[in-house]
Structures are given as structure tokens and as C-alpha cells.
Design a protein around this motif. Sequence first.
Motif, PDB file in Angstrom:
ATOM      1  N   ARG A 197       0.830  -1.212   0.000  1.00 36.51           N
ATOM      2  CA  ARG A 197       0.000   0.000   0.000  1.00 36.51           C
ATOM      3  C   ARG A 197       0.865   1.263   0.000  1.00 36.51           C
ATOM      4  NH1 ARG A 197      -5.523  -0.935   1.156  1.00 36.51           N
ATOM      5  NH2 ARG A 197      -5.925  -3.145   1.581  1.00 36.51           N
ATOM      6  N   GLU A 259      -0.598  -4.919 -12.470  1.00 33.19           N
ATOM      7  CA  GLU A 259      -1.916  -4.295 -12.655  1.00 33.19           C
ATOM      8  C   GLU A 259      -2.161  -3.202 -11.607  1.00 33.19           C
ATOM      9  OE1 GLU A 259      -6.688  -5.516 -12.702  1.00 33.19           O
ATOM     10  OE2 GLU A 259      -5.152  -7.003 -12.216  1.00 33.19           O
ATOM     11  N   GLN A 260      -1.778  -3.469 -10.371  1.00 36.48           N
ATOM     12  CA  GLN A 260      -1.988  -2.501  -9.297  1.00 36.48           C
ATOM     13  C   GLN A 260      -1.122  -1.253  -9.494  1.00 36.48           C
ATOM     14  OE1 GLN A 260      -1.014  -5.116  -6.061  1.00 36.48           O
ATOM     15  NE2 GLN A 260      -3.177  -5.553  -5.578  1.00 36.48           N
ATOM     16  N   ARG A 263      -2.600   0.804 -12.207  1.00 37.71           N
ATOM     17  CA  ARG A 263      -3.859   1.410 -11.789  1.00 37.71           C
ATOM     18  C   ARG A 263      -3.619   2.649 -10.928  1.00 37.71           C
ATOM     19  NH1 ARG A 263      -6.108  -2.562  -8.793  1.00 37.71           N
ATOM     20  NH2 ARG A 263      -6.859  -3.544 -10.690  1.00 37.71           N
ATOM     21  N   TRP A 264      -2.702   2.577  -9.975  1.00 37.57           N
ATOM     22  CA  TRP A 264      -2.516   3.699  -9.061  1.00 37.57           C
ATOM     23  C   TRP A 264      -1.732   4.842  -9.689  1.00 37.57           C
ATOM     24  CZ3 TRP A 264      -5.231   4.718  -4.868  1.00 37.57           C
ATOM     25  CH2 TRP A 264      -5.998   3.685  -4.345  1.00 37.57           C
ATOM     26  N   ARG A 267      -4.337   6.531 -11.695  1.00 37.06           N
ATOM     27  CA  ARG A 267      -5.254   7.313 -10.861  1.00 37.06           C
ATOM     28  C   ARG A 267      -4.649   8.675 -10.526  1.00 37.06           C
ATOM     29  NH1 ARG A 267      -8.466   4.960  -5.686  1.00 37.06           N
ATOM     30  NH2 ARG A 267      -9.109   3.557  -7.376  1.00 37.06           N
ATOM     31  N   THR A 279      -4.290   4.797  -0.504  1.00 34.70           N
ATOM     32  CA  THR A 279      -4.296   3.346  -0.703  1.00 34.70           C
ATOM     33  C   THR A 279      -4.592   2.591   0.581  1.00 34.70           C
ATOM     34  OG1 THR A 279      -1.903   3.328  -0.318  1.00 34.70           O
ATOM     35  CG2 THR A 279      -2.659   3.456  -2.608  1.00 34.70           C
ATOM     36  N   THR A 282      -8.958   1.572   1.172  1.00 34.36           N
ATOM     37  CA  THR A 282      -9.673   1.007   0.027  1.00 34.36           C
ATOM     38  C   THR A 282      -9.594  -0.510   0.096  1.00 34.36           C
ATOM     39  OG1 THR A 282      -9.802   0.914  -2.403  1.00 34.36           O
ATOM     40  CG2 THR A 282      -7.611   1.140  -1.430  1.00 34.36           C
ATOM     41  N   ASP A 283     -10.636  -1.166  -0.338  1.00 33.76           N
ATOM     42  CA  ASP A 283     -10.649  -2.630  -0.376  1.00 33.76           C
ATOM     43  C   ASP A 283     -10.115  -3.169  -1.690  1.00 33.76           C
ATOM     44  OD1 ASP A 283     -11.807  -2.765   2.152  1.00 33.76           O
ATOM     45  OD2 ASP A 283     -13.844  -2.614   1.341  1.00 33.76           O
ATOM     46  N   ARG A 284      -9.975  -2.282  -2.691  1.00 36.14           N
ATOM     47  CA  ARG A 284      -9.505  -2.727  -4.003  1.00 36.14           C
ATOM     48  C   ARG A 284      -8.220  -2.000  -4.386  1.00 36.14           C
ATOM     49  NH1 ARG A 284     -10.244  -1.230  -9.605  1.00 36.14           N
ATOM     50  NH2 ARG A 284     -10.067  -3.091 -10.937  1.00 36.14           N
ATOM     51  N   LEU A 285      -7.133  -2.717  -4.299  1.00 36.00           N
ATOM     52  CA  LEU A 285      -5.865  -2.145  -4.731  1.00 36.00           C
ATOM     53  C   LEU A 285      -5.640  -2.390  -6.218  1.00 36.00           C
ATOM     54  CD1 LEU A 285      -3.452  -3.074  -1.774  1.00 36.00           C
ATOM     55  CD2 LEU A 285      -4.426  -0.843  -2.326  1.00 36.00           C
TER      56      LEU A 285
END
Length: 285
Positions: A197, A259-260, A263-264, A267, A279, A282-285
Motif C-alpha cells: 500500500r 496491474e496494481q 492502476r494507481w 489514478r 491506498t 480502500t478494499d480494491r488495490l
Amino acid sequence: MRWEGNRESENVEDRRGGGGGIGFGGKSVGLGTVVIALVASLFFGVDPVTVLNLLSGGSPQVAEVGRAPPADDRMAKFVSTVLADTEDTWTELFAAEGSRYDKPRLVLFSGATPTACGTGQSAMGPFYCPADQQIYIDLEFYQLMKERFRVSGEFAQAYVIAHEVGHHVQQLTGISERVQAARRRVPEAQANALSVRLELQADCFAGVWAYHANRARSILESGDVEAALNAASAIGDDALQRQSQGQVVPDSFTHGSSEQRVRWFRRGIESGKVGACNTFETDRL
């Protein structure tokens, strides 16, 4: 990436190829001072490090002292410019919240170098040391990005620096300290999950920098964002584990999956908002 002609940071130290002196508390000492320290050691039994510390007015920690990079070194010029851009961006973002941004120092080195976090090795890749608030990078890492990860492009290289600056932002805001304290209280798998995270947030902060830098200075060119996303994907834990050991062990992740990381970073660069990078809630990293 458009960067040439932009401001360069003065907070870059070059330790490549030796030539630096010995530093105490951030100050360089001369040969005469070293001789005095050795004499004191021989005749009075005093630790020469203690004498050097007293004469230099610094702390007892010994550190290598570098110099400014050569003016004709294009790669050093590039990283200096990227660092300056992060300084400008985060100074404005901190000021908007009524805070002051303390600029980190970026150290160029080859092979190995002393840091307040222990000996830094090229094999570790670029890293941030919270104890001295400095970023360390062996520029050969960029060649490794091309050869091993098949990632190239100046903006992908800039993303690497911006990610480490993201860790500096976490240090200044107290996030790193809270996470490290929490990691010490939980089992290894949970500690690794907290590290993930932290790293993904640094990716998002890198994206926030890119958003604001592009709005202010139009640094992005066609293909730049894709190159940075490729870099984020290439250094995901799953990709690195698959390449090095042929299998993926999610519980051992410390930086996040490809993928994570994509994604971040996405974002951050799409929103430009520091608040979008939480981070930890959130439940979805």
C-alpha cells in the motif's frame, strides 16, 4: 518528454567515480583536519571520528561527500531537471495546504555508497532513505530498464525518480512512520501488505506530479504516458517474480502487482489529486 531548457535542481550530488571527500554532519573536511584527528588518536587515544566530529561541528556519522554533476553530462542534467520539476510541483501542493515542502537531495552513485540507511548497492535499484531524506540512484539502472524490462523513454525514467520523491512526500507527511510502526506489530504477510500500500501510494503520487507538471509546463509528448505505464507494469512484483523464479507468491509482494502499479499511477495522473491516492482506505488495490 519535453524537459530541455527547464530549471535544474541544485540538490543533486554526484558520487560517481570517487573524488569525493569525507563528510561529517553534511560538512566536508580537509586533509589537514584528518591529519589532526589521526595525531590525536595516536597520542591521546581519542577516536579520530570523534575529533573530526568536533572539528567539523557535525554529527559523528561518516558519509561520502560528492560534488555537482558535470555540466556536459546529459543524463545528470535530465535527472536534475526532473528533480527540479518535482520540487516545483510539491512546493505548490504543500503550500496550498499551508505546509512547507522540504526538498530531498538526489545522490548519483556507482556500485555502492554509504547512506544513513546502511550501504546502498546498485543491485537494490533506485531507493529513498528516510533517515537522511535522500534519493539514491545508479544511472546504470536506466540501461537495465531497457535491457531487462524492455522499457525505454525519458518519461519512464522520470517516473522512477518521481516514485522515490513520492516516498519523500510520505516521510514529510508522517505516513511512512505510521506504516513502519504498524508493520512491526503484525506478522510478515500483513507487513508485506502494508508495504504494498505504501509503494502503490508512491506510484500514485508520481502520477499526481506528472499531472501538475504537464499542466504547468507541458512536459508530456505522445507515447510518454504509455511508456510510464509500461515501466510500472514491468516492475510489478508478479512480473519480477515470474521472471526470476518462474512462479508468483502474492504473500511475498512488497510493491504491488503490475496491474496494481499501473492502476494507481493512472489514478494519480488522471486526477491530479493527492486525496485520490489513499491506498490505505480502500478494499480494491
